[in-house]
Every structure is written in C-alpha cells, then in structure tokens.
Design a protein around this motif. Structure first.
Motif, PDB file in Angstrom:
ATOM      1  N   GLY A 213     -30.595  35.510  22.581  1.00  0.00           N
ATOM      2  CA  GLY A 213     -31.730  34.713  22.167  1.00  0.00           C
ATOM      3  C   GLY A 213     -32.722  35.537  21.364  1.00  0.00           C
ATOM      4  N   ILE A 214     -33.780  34.880  20.906  1.00  0.00           N
ATOM      5  CA  ILE A 214     -34.793  35.517  20.055  1.00  0.00           C
ATOM      6  C   ILE A 214     -35.781  36.287  20.924  1.00  0.00           C
ATOM      7  N   THR A 215     -36.125  37.495  20.498  1.00  0.00           N
ATOM      8  CA  THR A 215     -37.110  38.293  21.211  1.00  0.00           C
ATOM      9  C   THR A 215     -38.058  38.940  20.226  1.00  0.00           C
ATOM     10  N   THR A 216     -39.105  39.578  20.742  1.00  0.00           N
ATOM     11  CA  THR A 216     -40.085  40.285  19.918  1.00  0.00           C
ATOM     12  C   THR A 216     -40.209  41.722  20.414  1.00  0.00           C
ATOM     13  N   ASP A 217     -41.130  42.493  19.821  1.00  0.00           N
ATOM     14  CA  ASP A 217     -41.339  43.896  20.206  1.00  0.00           C
ATOM     15  C   ASP A 217     -40.028  44.676  20.077  1.00  0.00           C
ATOM     16  N   CYS A 218     -39.526  44.768  18.871  1.00  0.00           N
ATOM     17  CA  CYS A 218     -38.173  45.265  18.628  1.00  0.00           C
ATOM     18  C   CYS A 218     -38.058  46.772  18.859  1.00  0.00           C
ATOM     19  N   ASN A 219     -36.958  47.180  19.490  1.00  0.00           N
ATOM     20  CA  ASN A 219     -36.520  48.576  19.461  1.00  0.00           C
ATOM     21  C   ASN A 219     -35.609  48.828  18.275  1.00  0.00           C
ATOM     22  N   TYR A 220     -34.939  47.756  17.810  1.00  0.00           N
ATOM     23  CA  TYR A 220     -34.043  47.825  16.659  1.00  0.00           C
ATOM     24  C   TYR A 220     -34.283  46.579  15.812  1.00  0.00           C
ATOM     25  N   GLY A 325     -41.977  36.821  23.728  1.00  0.00           N
ATOM     26  CA  GLY A 325     -41.525  35.611  23.048  1.00  0.00           C
ATOM     27  C   GLY A 325     -40.653  34.690  23.860  1.00  0.00           C
ATOM     28  N   ALA A 326     -40.625  34.839  25.180  1.00  0.00           N
ATOM     29  CA  ALA A 326     -39.828  33.930  26.012  1.00  0.00           C
ATOM     30  C   ALA A 326     -40.434  32.535  25.999  1.00  0.00           C
ATOM     31  N   GLU A 327     -39.574  31.522  26.017  1.00  0.00           N
ATOM     32  CA  GLU A 327     -39.988  30.134  26.109  1.00  0.00           C
ATOM     33  C   GLU A 327     -39.325  29.548  27.351  1.00  0.00           C
ATOM     34  N   GLU A 347     -48.100  35.743  35.318  1.00  0.00           N
ATOM     35  CA  GLU A 347     -48.609  36.524  34.196  1.00  0.00           C
ATOM     36  C   GLU A 347     -47.775  36.196  32.966  1.00  0.00           C
ATOM     37  N   PHE A 348     -48.416  35.662  31.960  1.00  0.00           N
ATOM     38  CA  PHE A 348     -47.710  35.257  30.742  1.00  0.00           C
ATOM     39  C   PHE A 348     -48.354  35.951  29.549  1.00  0.00           C
ATOM     40  N   ASP A 349     -47.549  36.677  28.766  1.00  0.00           N
ATOM     41  CA  ASP A 349     -48.102  37.348  27.593  1.00  0.00           C
ATOM     42  C   ASP A 349     -47.008  37.667  26.588  1.00  0.00           C
ATOM     43  N   SER A 350     -47.346  38.471  25.594  1.00  0.00           N
ATOM     44  CA  SER A 350     -46.399  38.855  24.541  1.00  0.00           C
ATOM     45  C   SER A 350     -46.276  40.365  24.419  1.00  0.00           C
TER      46      SER A 350
END
Length: 533
Positions: A213-220, A325-327, A347-350
């Motif tokens: 799935g789609i995520t944010t805060d990339c390591n790659y 970016g979890a939904e 706790e919900f954040d990005s």
C-alpha cells in the motif's frame, strides 16, 4: 528438553508435596490412678488434596508440514497447564504450510520468522527475476512467491526469545482464522511457563504484516514519484514495505489474541501486538485482542485498513495508533488501559511529514475508551485520552471516552491544513479542562472542532456503565448516528459505545481476562494462563 529454570520449579514442587504428606502420629497419654481409660484420638484431618493433575501431555513428535524444512522438535516445556511438545518454525517459511491444532503441541518462534521472501514494491511477473534482501532470500525468483502460513483454530504459538517476531513479507499471506470457541493465541515463553502476572509485558516481538500500500516518510524512493518505501522501525534486518496498492491482501486474522508483546527493535522503537505496514483493504481483520503490549495495542503504518471487533487491554503506550499516511476504518472497539499505565487511548498523526499525502485518516465508530492513568506521562506534561496531530484527519462516531483524571481531546495544528476532527454522537467524561491545543490550535479551537452540544456530542457526560464498559441508562439515552454515511464498511447502529447492552456480547468467550478487564465468561481463562481446549 526441560529448561533448567523450569526443572528447578518442578523439583521444588515435588519436594514440597513429599514434606506435606508426612506428619507425627497422635498419641493419648494414660491417666493416673484408678482404672485406666484409653481415649481413642480423633481421626487426623485429611491430608491436603494433591495438586490438580496436569491437563496436557506432550505429544510424541511434531507434525509434518508442506515446507520440506519441516518443524524442529525442540523438546518439551512445562507449565501450570501441563507439558507440551515444542515444534519450532523455520526462520524462513518457503512453501505454503499449515499448522494443525494437535493435543500437547505448541509452535515456537526462535528469533524473526519470515513468511516468504519480500516480493518487492510491485508483484513480479513470470519471467521477470528479482532478488530480495530479506533474510534467507538471496536467490532470484521468477514470480511472486505467494507463500501462505495457515494457522488452525485453537493453535498456540509463542516467542521463544524476546527477539522473536513474525514477519509476513510482501507478496505473502497469513491466514490465522480462529473461531469464537477456539481462538488462536500468539504469546510468550513466560506465559507458557506460568511466570506471568497482570503487569507482564514486552516479552517477545509481535505480528507484522508488510504490504504494497501507499506510505509516506520514505526510506527509499519518494512520495511525489509514487516510489515510497519504508523499513520496519528499528529492525536490524530489512523488513521493507510500501507500494501503490491500498487494496493489498495480506491475508486474514480472525479470533486472535496477541499477548505480552512489544520487543524493542531499536532506540525508542518497539513492535506492537499487531503492526500493519502498507497492507490494504483486501486484508481481513476482525475479533482481535491485544493484551499487555509494552508499546501500542496496534499501530498502522501507511496503506488502508478495515477492522471490526477490536479489544485492547493493558497497552503500555497507545491502544490505537496510526501513522505515515494510513487510512483506517474501525468499528466496535474496546480500549481499556491498565491502572497507572498507558499513554493516549488513540494517537493519530503523520510522523512529522506534515505536507506528505496521503494524510493519515482514521474513522472509528462504536468505541469505548477507558483511561485511568493521570498526567504527566512520558511524552508530555499533559496526558489527554486522544491525540490528533501531524495533519491527520479524524472522524469519531458513536463513541465514549471516559478519562476522569485527564483531558479528553488534544490537537496539534501545523501547516496550512492542520489536523482535522469530525465528531458525531460522542460523549466525553474528562477533567475540568477537557480540551488541549498546541501549535496553531488553542484549547477553544479544539472545543469548537469537537462541537460541544452539536451533533449529539456531550463533553459533560457522566458514565453509567455496568460491568466496566456495558452501556447503562446515560449511554442509552444518547442518540446515535448512522455510521454507514461515512463508509459502506460500517454496520448501521443506533447507539453509542462499543457494547450496546448486556445482551451484546461480541467481546466475550474468545478473549482472555485480567485485572484490567473481565470480559465475561472466557473459554480461554486468564491471560496469565493457557487454555486447555
């Protein structure tokens, strides 16, 4: 082979039993003068009853599985409920395999156990070789491996070491489908041996589902280029997740308990009972209990998650956490913290990536959250029951938050579009402050976001629960909101809270009980012990 520590306990128990069985004879002394009368002594009291017989006898051998590596016969382990054959899983499951429920058999994980090799960012097609960096997966493969680990109802698996955890890599599945009468239990070695108390936690890793799935805060890669991938936080060996499919299917978890998890992978980075990482809506999760996780009950990183019937008891951090970016859509949730322990209920954040999209989004309906811990906590000077920040978008419907010692809602605003909150039919029992704001939010703005007195919301509520969390007269009087207007995943309800009334027992039977919460008649007994079904 019996662990030396356990051998000592067994010997000590036997010795104690032998001493208890011994005692002096009772003798009556004759009188003096006249006839001698012999008084027959009263019958001695009956000896104490012997200890209850063990109810489980170790199986003679481990079963065969489809993976040619097989299971390792690691001897036996004994505890209060009997003696078990230890059948150890290989560190890499290469072929789809099933773990059957057999009398006297426990399945163990010694270190990280991988279900299949990492299948990569997208599913490879036949004839398109790729190489994974996951442990033990260095041979180029020509198609998605699709290894599935299936676990039968009633099976118990445990982490043999604190570093043990189950990683279901991209392109593979976990099918852990228990039943209401035979839930599947993931737990720790100390739990098997009978060493645990109601404060035990953090004794092994947990279950990790990795997806595309789609995520944010990339390591790659990058978010903008739709190539973002991340590493599992703190893992020394790469456990990579991310892709472009929020419908990804990582399998199914139904009627599952995950106990005493939360091993520290790195500084400030721990596993939860269940960690999902970019899985999608094709994954089915229902009837899940997290008990005494040393970190969060569950945490969702990226992807899209649908979950119903969730019980979190005794989490040492948050009962429910979403990030990167979890939904998520969640319905019917009991969030109950240990006395004097835990952080926020939610706790919900990005994760600080305030401008990344997708934004973290949580819709949670029909929930009851009970928090007894008082400020201050480890992360801030003010402990609120819920914390919404990092440009997340939160919808609360038909909920009850009871935290008499603390504030109920804390929001942190930053960026041009800060965190948002929609509340419908939500009742709050808080301290006098009720709302906290930081960043661009003031407490008054947070109160406005909640909508005090609007949409059937009430921030001056007094609970009237029976049996800790079952709705009473005050809860029943609140008019609910139809949650299906927010998602077709939700079931239509007309009441607030997780448990409508005494006849609503979705949480009972398949869960375990503790001093934190008695969840009704339990087929599995106390969380500190093992069931013998």
């Amino acid at each position: 082979m019996l662990n030396p520590k356990l051998r000592g306990i067994v010997y000590a128990t036997v010795a104690a039993a032998l001493v208890t069985g011994c005692g002096a004879d009772d003798i009556a002394s004759p009188g003096t003068g006249g006839n001698i009368t012999i008084n027959n002594p009263a019958a001695p009291p009956p000896p104490p009853p012997p200890p209850p017989p063990t109810t489980v006898v170790a199986a003679g051998a481990c079963p065969s599985i489809a993976d040619p590596q097989g299971l390792t016969n690691a001897g036996t382990i004994s505890g209060p409920t009997g003696t078990y054959r230890i059948c150890q899983l290989p560190n890499l499951i290469k072929v789809s395999s099933s773990l059957p429920k057999l009398a006297g058999v426990l399945y163990s994980m010694n270190g990280r156990v991988n279900v299949g090799c990492d299948g990569g960012f997208t599913a490879p097609t036949s004839g398109a070789p790729y190489t994974s960096t996951t442990i033990g997966c260095t041979t180029p493969l020509t198609a998605d491996t699709n290894v599935t680990l299936s676990i039968d109802p009633g099976v118990i698996l445990y982490g043999a070491t604190g570093q043990s955890w189950l990683a279901v890599n991209r392109g593979n599945k976990l099918s852990a489908i228990g039943t209401a009468s035979l839930p599947i239990i993931f737990t720790s070695q100390d739990n098997v041996a009978g060493f645990n108390t109601d404060s035990s936690q953090g004794q092994w890793g947990g279950v990790v589902l990795l997806g595309r799935g789609i995520t944010t805060d990339c390591n790659y890669g990058t978010v903008a280029g739709n190539t973002c991938e991340r590493d599992t936080e703190g893992s020394a060996d790469k456990a990579i997740f991310g892709g472009t499919s929020n419908s990804y299917n990582a399998g199914r978890l139904s009627y599952v308990q995950i106990r005493y998890s939360g091993f520290v992978l790195g500084a400030g980075k721990e596993l939860q009972s269940l960690t999902t990482e970019s899985i999608g809506t094709g994954t089915v999760i229902d009837h899940l209990q997290s008990h005494n996780s040393s970190d969060d009950g569950v945490e969702f990183f990226g992807g899209a998650i649908n979950m119903k019937y969730y019980v979190a008891t005794g989490a040492d951090d948050d009962s429910l956490d979403i990030d990167t970016g979890a939904e998520a859509n969640i319905q019917f949730a009991l969030l109950i913290q240990r006395a004097g322990k835990g952080d926020a209920l939610m706790e919900f954040d990005s994760n600080g990536a305030e401008t990344d999209t997708p934004r973290s989004k949580m819709q949670i309906v029909n929930f009851t959250g009970l928090q007894s811990q008082s400020s201050p906590d480890n992360e801030s000077n003010d402990l609120a029951a819920t914390l919404f920040r990092g440009n997340s978008d939160t919808t609360l419907v038909n909920g009850i938050i009871a935290t008499p010692n603390n504030e109920c809602v804390r929001m942190n605003g930053s960026g041009t579009t800060p965190a948002t909150l929609v509340a419908r039919s939500v009742a709050l029992q808080c301290n006098a402050t009720k709302f906290l704001g930081s960043g661009s939010y003031t407490a008054a703005q947070v109160a406005t976001n909640f909508g005090t007195g609007a949409n059937n919301n009430n921030d001056a509520f007094t609970t009237s629960f029976s049996s800790l969390f079952i709705n009473g007269a005050n809860e029943t009087a609140v008019v609910g909101t139809n949650p299906t207007t927010f998602s077709s995943f939700f079931t239509a309800t007309t009441y607030i809270g997780a448990v409508k009334d005494a006849s609503d027992t979705w949480y009972a039977g398949w869960t375990c009980n503790s001093s934190t919460a008695t969840l009704g008649t339990s087929l599995t007994g106390l969380c500190t012990s093992l069931p013998t079904y």
